[in-house]
Design a protein around this motif. Structure first.
Motif, PDB file in Angstrom:
ATOM      1  N   PRO A   1      64.418  68.940  38.258  1.00  0.00           N
ATOM      2  CA  PRO A   1      64.384  68.305  39.407  1.00  0.00           C
ATOM      3  C   PRO A   1      62.680  67.475  39.802  1.00  0.00           C
ATOM      4  O   PRO A   1      62.098  68.917  39.756  1.00  0.00           O
ATOM      5  N   SER A   2      62.749  66.568  40.159  1.00  0.00           N
ATOM      6  CA  SER A   2      61.873  66.444  40.964  1.00  0.00           C
ATOM      7  C   SER A   2      61.683  67.482  41.761  1.00  0.00           C
ATOM      8  O   SER A   2      62.601  67.225  42.880  1.00  0.00           O
ATOM      9  N   ALA A   3      60.339  66.934  42.663  1.00  0.00           N
ATOM     10  CA  ALA A   3      60.740  67.384  44.350  1.00  0.00           C
ATOM     11  C   ALA A   3      60.887  66.466  45.308  1.00  0.00           C
ATOM     12  O   ALA A   3      62.597  67.586  45.920  1.00  0.00           O
ATOM     13  N   GLU A   4      61.514  65.731  44.676  1.00  0.00           N
ATOM     14  CA  GLU A   4      62.123  64.931  46.633  1.00  0.00           C
ATOM     15  C   GLU A   4      63.364  65.144  45.529  1.00  0.00           C
ATOM     16  O   GLU A   4      64.726  64.711  46.055  1.00  0.00           O
ATOM     17  N   ASP A   5      63.819  65.217  44.136  1.00  0.00           N
ATOM     18  CA  ASP A   5      65.115  65.376  43.989  1.00  0.00           C
ATOM     19  C   ASP A   5      65.884  66.856  44.298  1.00  0.00           C
ATOM     20  O   ASP A   5      66.744  66.861  45.001  1.00  0.00           O
ATOM     21  N   ILE A   6      64.742  67.839  44.764  1.00  0.00           N
ATOM     22  CA  ILE A   6      65.008  69.187  45.134  1.00  0.00           C
ATOM     23  C   ILE A   6      65.312  68.856  46.689  1.00  0.00           C
ATOM     24  O   ILE A   6      65.993  69.923  47.496  1.00  0.00           O
ATOM     25  N   ARG A   7      64.005  68.284  47.580  1.00  0.00           N
ATOM     26  CA  ARG A   7      64.749  67.821  48.908  1.00  0.00           C
ATOM     27  C   ARG A   7      65.996  66.864  48.933  1.00  0.00           C
ATOM     28  O   ARG A   7      66.575  67.750  49.834  1.00  0.00           O
ATOM     29  N   LEU A   8      66.105  66.588  48.456  1.00  0.00           N
ATOM     30  CA  LEU A   8      67.546  65.091  48.428  1.00  0.00           C
ATOM     31  C   LEU A   8      68.784  66.204  48.259  1.00  0.00           C
ATOM     32  O   LEU A   8      69.528  65.913  49.313  1.00  0.00           O
ATOM     33  N   TRP A   9      68.276  67.243  47.106  1.00  0.00           N
ATOM     34  CA  TRP A   9      69.617  68.177  47.305  1.00  0.00           C
ATOM     35  C   TRP A   9      69.717  69.316  48.270  1.00  0.00           C
ATOM     36  O   TRP A   9      71.218  69.291  48.742  1.00  0.00           O
ATOM     37  N   CYS A  10      69.007  69.583  48.915  1.00  0.00           N
ATOM     38  CA  CYS A  10      68.664  70.704  49.750  1.00  0.00           C
ATOM     39  C   CYS A  10      69.363  70.011  51.241  1.00  0.00           C
ATOM     40  O   CYS A  10      70.345  69.823  51.981  1.00  0.00           O
TER      41      CYS A  10
ATOM     42  N   ALA B   1      58.112  74.890  44.544  1.00  0.00           N
ATOM     43  CA  ALA B   1      57.220  75.648  44.182  1.00  0.00           C
ATOM     44  C   ALA B   1      58.321  76.595  42.614  1.00  0.00           C
ATOM     45  O   ALA B   1      57.202  76.334  42.034  1.00  0.00           O
ATOM     46  N   ALA B   2      59.170  76.843  42.780  1.00  0.00           N
ATOM     47  CA  ALA B   2      60.129  77.501  41.570  1.00  0.00           C
ATOM     48  C   ALA B   2      59.829  76.657  40.503  1.00  0.00           C
ATOM     49  O   ALA B   2      59.589  76.824  38.565  1.00  0.00           O
ATOM     50  N   SER B   3      60.155  75.505  40.280  1.00  0.00           N
ATOM     51  CA  SER B   3      60.446  74.325  39.819  1.00  0.00           C
ATOM     52  C   SER B   3      58.659  74.143  39.202  1.00  0.00           C
ATOM     53  O   SER B   3      58.708  73.100  37.983  1.00  0.00           O
ATOM     54  N   ARG B   4      57.981  74.438  40.071  1.00  0.00           N
ATOM     55  CA  ARG B   4      56.578  73.741  39.049  1.00  0.00           C
ATOM     56  C   ARG B   4      56.028  75.221  38.785  1.00  0.00           C
ATOM     57  O   ARG B   4      55.797  74.391  37.256  1.00  0.00           O
ATOM     58  N   ASN B   5      56.586  75.794  38.445  1.00  0.00           N
ATOM     59  CA  ASN B   5      56.250  77.134  37.700  1.00  0.00           C
ATOM     60  C   ASN B   5      56.632  76.483  36.844  1.00  0.00           C
ATOM     61  O   ASN B   5      55.977  77.880  35.407  1.00  0.00           O
ATOM     62  N   ALA B   6      57.835  76.167  36.941  1.00  0.00           N
ATOM     63  CA  ALA B   6      58.586  76.850  35.492  1.00  0.00           C
ATOM     64  C   ALA B   6      58.121  75.286  34.289  1.00  0.00           C
ATOM     65  O   ALA B   6      57.999  76.164  33.648  1.00  0.00           O
ATOM     66  N   GLN B   7      57.705  74.477  34.922  1.00  0.00           N
ATOM     67  CA  GLN B   7      57.360  73.622  34.505  1.00  0.00           C
ATOM     68  C   GLN B   7      55.975  73.938  33.629  1.00  0.00           C
ATOM     69  O   GLN B   7      55.505  72.835  33.195  1.00  0.00           O
ATOM     70  N   SER B   8      55.394  74.674  34.050  1.00  0.00           N
ATOM     71  CA  SER B   8      54.076  74.541  34.270  1.00  0.00           C
ATOM     72  C   SER B   8      53.570  75.646  32.875  1.00  0.00           C
ATOM     73  O   SER B   8      53.165  76.112  32.088  1.00  0.00           O
ATOM     74  N   LEU B   9      54.304  76.486  33.036  1.00  0.00           N
ATOM     75  CA  LEU B   9      54.949  78.071  31.839  1.00  0.00           C
ATOM     76  C   LEU B   9      54.784  77.168  30.745  1.00  0.00           C
ATOM     77  O   LEU B   9      54.441  77.615  29.385  1.00  0.00           O
ATOM     78  N   TYR B  10      54.801  75.564  30.322  1.00  0.00           N
ATOM     79  CA  TYR B  10      55.117  75.478  28.598  1.00  0.00           C
ATOM     80  C   TYR B  10      53.682  74.397  29.237  1.00  0.00           C
ATOM     81  O   TYR B  10      54.485  73.419  29.628  1.00  0.00           O
TER      82      TYR B  10
END
Length: 283
Positions: A55-64, A78-87
């Motif tokens: 999900p993008s940051a905007e996706d997460i904002r809309l979801w919440c 923050a968790a989603s960005r970390n997940a993407q940065s792991l790879y």
């Protein structure tokens, strides 16, 4: 045996998806209802929850917002960005050249007290000479279609590696014997690199182990190269990406693999004899 190197990244994505699903269920929304509130197709909701789409940051904002849980936005983004940065794809990080890529690890190296490095294909970067590193990085740049700044990148790598001479750092390196025979650069560059191993391996803060090629029925096979920083972070080097592993259970498996590989290695005079044999075998 360590799990697939990309599993930490996938696990992190799955954790974000599970948390978003929990928020949807807590709000009493179906997949279709949440999709309607967010303005997208319900299939997207399913893909996000099952970690098939990040999900993008905007996706997460809309979801919440749809779930009445907007206070969760910062942590989930923050968790989603970390997940993407792991790879991290090599091509993306190489776009500005290899020198900057080398320099980007300087802070990590300076902060690390204990390095554990295993390599099955090349001399570890911490012990590379400038000539060897230049030959290696030129090949990497060519293969990935990156700007070829190999000499500058090699100089940056050597400069970064001076950390092993600074107080407060300890380095344990393991290489497969075959690494000594894989020639990079001309014979003079390779001889200089192998000679440097003899010198660097004698440093008080450095432990260099070489796993002999002829071991019968070894209990653990050769693996992809990996670096462990202070028992907290593992960086795994693949053909297309550098994978960062932070999940404690996975880090523990890499540490276990390192210990098993370390038990196979020879040190001191026996290791020096293997290096000298490789030097004498150069054309």
């Amino acid at each position: 045996m360590p799990p697939s190197p990309s599993s930490a990244a996938q696990a992190a994505r799955e954790a974000v998806g599970r948390r978003l699903k929990e928020l949807r269920l807590d709000a009493g929304l179906t997949v279709v209802e949440l999709a309607g509130r967010c303005g997208w197709h319900y299939a997207k909701t399913s893909r996000i929850e099952n970690a098939r789409t990040s999900p993008s940051a905007e996706d997460i904002r809309l979801w919440c917002r749809a779930c009445g849980a907007e206070d969760h936005v910062p942590d989930l983004v923050a968790a989603s960005r970390n997940a993407q940065s792991l790879y991290t794809e090599w091509r993306r990080t190489m776009r500005t050249g290899l020198r900057r890529l080398q320099e980007s690890y300087t802070d990590l190296f300076r902060q690390t007290r204990l390095f554990r490095v295993y390599s099955s294909r090349v001399i570890p970067g911490l012990l590379q000479t400038e000539g060897y590193a230049t030959a290696l990085l030129a090949g990497v740049a060519r293969f990935h279609g990156a700007p070829d700044d190999a000499p500058a990148a090699a100089a940056a790598r050597v400069e970064r590696s001076r950390v092993i001479h600074e107080p407060g750092h300890r380095v344990t390196l393991l290489i497969e014997e075959a690494v000594l025979r894989y020639q990079l650069g001309d014979s003079a560059a390779m001889a200089a690199q192998l000679g440097h191993l003899l010198t660097a391996g004698a440093l008080p803060a450095v432990s260099l182990g070489i796993i002999p090629a002829g071991l019968p029925d070894r209990p653990i096979r050769p693996h992809e190269a990996f670096h462990v920083y202070d028992d907290i972070v593992v960086a795994v080097e693949l053909l297309t990406a550098r994978v960062t592993v932070t999940q404690p259970s996975e880090v523990a498996l890499y540490l276990k693999a390192f210990q098993e590989l370390r038990a196979l290695a020879v040190y001191g005079a026996d290791a020096r004899a293997l290096i000298i044999d490789a030097i004498e075998a150069l054309p």
